[in-house]
Motif scaffolding. Sequence first.
Motif, PDB file in Angstrom:
ATOM      1  N   PHE A 207      -5.225  -3.692  -9.123  1.00  0.00           N
ATOM      2  CA  PHE A 207      -4.126  -2.791  -9.496  1.00  0.00           C
ATOM      3  C   PHE A 207      -3.093  -3.451 -10.388  1.00  0.00           C
ATOM      4  CE2 PHE A 207      -2.319  -5.008  -5.850  1.00  0.00           C
ATOM      5  CZ  PHE A 207      -1.009  -5.232  -6.262  1.00  0.00           C
ATOM      6  N   LYS A 208      -3.093  -4.793 -10.444  1.00  0.00           N
ATOM      7  CA  LYS A 208      -2.080  -5.506 -11.224  1.00  0.00           C
ATOM      8  C   LYS A 208      -2.064  -5.042 -12.682  1.00  0.00           C
ATOM      9  CE  LYS A 208      -0.804  -8.585  -7.964  1.00  0.00           C
ATOM     10  NZ  LYS A 208      -1.735  -8.561  -6.861  1.00  0.00           N
TER      11      LYS A 208
ATOM     12  N   ASN B 174      -5.044 -12.635  -8.953  1.00  0.00           N
ATOM     13  CA  ASN B 174      -5.198 -11.387  -9.699  1.00  0.00           C
ATOM     14  C   ASN B 174      -4.118 -11.163 -10.746  1.00  0.00           C
ATOM     15  OD1 ASN B 174      -7.607 -10.436  -8.681  1.00  0.00           O
ATOM     16  ND2 ASN B 174      -6.632  -9.486  -6.903  1.00  0.00           N
TER      17      ASN B 174
ATOM     18  N   PRO C  48      -2.231  -3.186   1.655  1.00  0.00           N
ATOM     19  CA  PRO C  48      -2.023  -4.573   2.094  1.00  0.00           C
ATOM     20  C   PRO C  48      -0.607  -4.999   1.701  1.00  0.00           C
ATOM     21  CG  PRO C  48      -3.459  -4.513   0.155  1.00  0.00           C
ATOM     22  CD  PRO C  48      -3.127  -3.094   0.488  1.00  0.00           C
TER      23      PRO C  48
ATOM     24  N   GLY D  93       1.484  -8.128   0.725  1.00  0.00           N
ATOM     25  CA  GLY D  93       1.601  -9.533   0.339  1.00  0.00           C
ATOM     26  C   GLY D  93       3.065  -9.825   0.053  1.00  0.00           C
ATOM     27  N   GLY D  94       3.437  -9.703  -1.232  1.00  0.00           N
ATOM     28  CA  GLY D  94       4.833  -9.874  -1.614  1.00  0.00           C
ATOM     29  C   GLY D  94       5.622  -8.583  -1.524  1.00  0.00           C
ATOM     30  N   GLY D  95       4.925  -7.452  -1.428  1.00  0.00           N
ATOM     31  CA  GLY D  95       5.584  -6.158  -1.268  1.00  0.00           C
ATOM     32  C   GLY D  95       5.884  -5.421  -2.573  1.00  0.00           C
ATOM     33  N   GLY D  96       5.508  -5.996  -3.706  1.00  0.00           N
ATOM     34  CA  GLY D  96       5.771  -5.327  -4.986  1.00  0.00           C
ATOM     35  C   GLY D  96       5.048  -3.992  -5.105  1.00  0.00           C
ATOM     36  N   ASN D  97       3.825  -3.962  -4.621  1.00  0.00           N
ATOM     37  CA  ASN D  97       3.066  -2.714  -4.737  1.00  0.00           C
ATOM     38  C   ASN D  97       3.629  -1.650  -3.798  1.00  0.00           C
ATOM     39  OD1 ASN D  97       1.036  -1.541  -6.290  1.00  0.00           O
ATOM     40  ND2 ASN D  97      -0.499  -1.773  -4.673  1.00  0.00           N
TER      41      ASN D  97
ATOM     42  N   ALA E 162      -5.372 -13.006  -1.531  1.00  0.00           N
ATOM     43  CA  ALA E 162      -4.435 -12.267  -2.392  1.00  0.00           C
ATOM     44  C   ALA E 162      -3.109 -11.987  -1.689  1.00  0.00           C
ATOM     45  CB  ALA E 162      -5.059 -10.954  -2.865  1.00  0.00           C
ATOM     46  N   ILE E 163      -3.103 -12.053  -0.350  1.00  0.00           N
ATOM     47  CA  ILE E 163      -1.852 -11.825   0.382  1.00  0.00           C
ATOM     48  C   ILE E 163      -1.414 -13.088   1.134  1.00  0.00           C
ATOM     49  CG2 ILE E 163      -2.048  -9.319   0.511  1.00  0.00           C
ATOM     50  CD1 ILE E 163      -3.182  -9.585   3.347  1.00  0.00           C
TER      51      ILE E 163
ATOM     52  N   GLU F  85     -12.099  -6.637  -2.166  1.00  0.00           N
ATOM     53  CA  GLU F  85     -11.842  -8.013  -1.735  1.00  0.00           C
ATOM     54  C   GLU F  85     -11.181  -7.990  -0.355  1.00  0.00           C
ATOM     55  OE1 GLU F  85      -8.583 -10.425  -3.444  1.00  0.00           O
ATOM     56  OE2 GLU F  85      -8.746  -9.084  -5.156  1.00  0.00           O
TER      57      GLU F  85
ATOM     58  N   THR G 164      -7.045  -2.582  -3.229  1.00  0.00           N
ATOM     59  CA  THR G 164      -6.296  -3.171  -4.330  1.00  0.00           C
ATOM     60  C   THR G 164      -7.123  -3.970  -5.336  1.00  0.00           C
ATOM     61  OG1 THR G 164      -5.835  -4.859  -2.671  1.00  0.00           O
ATOM     62  CG2 THR G 164      -4.075  -3.292  -3.142  1.00  0.00           C
TER      63      THR G 164
END
Length: 312
Positions: free
Chosen positions: A39-40, A66, A164, A166-170, A202-203, A249, A279
């Motif tokens: 998605f990036k 990613n 998912p 990870g950093g929460g940006g999505n 990735a997370i 993934e 993702t």
Amino acid sequence: MGLTLGEGGTPLVGADRMSERLGCELFLKCEGLNPTGSFKDRGMAVAVSRAVEDGVRAVVCASTGNTAASAAAYAARAGLLAVVLEPEGAVASGKLAQARALGAKVLEVRGSFDDALDAARELGSRGDFALVNSLSPHRIEGQKAAAHELVDELGGAPDALALPYGGGGNTRAYFKGFSEAGALPRFVLGQAADRAKTVASAIRITAPAHADAVQEALMATSGVVVTLADAEILEAWRALAHEEGVFCEPASAASVAGLLKRAAAGADLSQSTAVCVLTGSGLKDPDTAMTVDAVRHETAARVGDVERVLGW
Ligand SMILES: *Cc1c(COP(=O)(O)O)cnc(C)c1O
């Protein structure tokens, strides 16, 4: 022409067997079908376009893989250098291969993702570089389009949206998109119990940069964070592949694992519609796939031997 590789417009597919297990109607948003396999790309198309307008020399990011692959692709297309900082030894092989093949300057950092992000932020503040991590508001703007797509496809927001964390940006991007559309799903965020060491590379992020925005999304939607052991993530990952034919993934499966764990804990999902955002593509991380399904079957090239191996 804007800077694009054809990102977005990814398939939304029904998941009949998983729906039955969960007791709800489940759809999978297959973000691994974006140009570089995650998605990036949605956000990177916008962030690198802005970098070109701003006249920088290069884009820079820290990445668990990613973001680097995506930055490398869009920077190449824009005629810019991509400098990517990756935690040494912690990036899935498909992603590392992509960033190198796409001409990025790949620097393996002795440290964690969080250490790499600190360095990237500092470089990004100096004028020569544009930071293209999700701290860039342009990334969020690009990624929020996925929420609008879901509203268009489903005729409104689903009851639950699982991602998912990870950093929460999505999460932040989806929350922005759904808020703009005036239709909010309940956010269900799957995070790794051991953020520093999870198989879901990735997370593998210990200090989520968007924790405050994530908190806001959870408050506004009565959302939940579901904390998952690696075994739970891998169980969901395997079920998606074996039961639905979708190879994502490991990190992506944290979305499905989050819903499964809530259902197992007695949450009533009946009569509801849920979307899990997958993702990234399973091809990103062949090593984990080969380790989890490690059994090899060998045979001579004779029908009798093949049948014997199959036990028929
Ligand atoms: C980046 C990434 C995530 C995490 O997204 P955040 O915005 O950091 O929460 C999850 N899955 C995959 C495949 C990713 O590439």
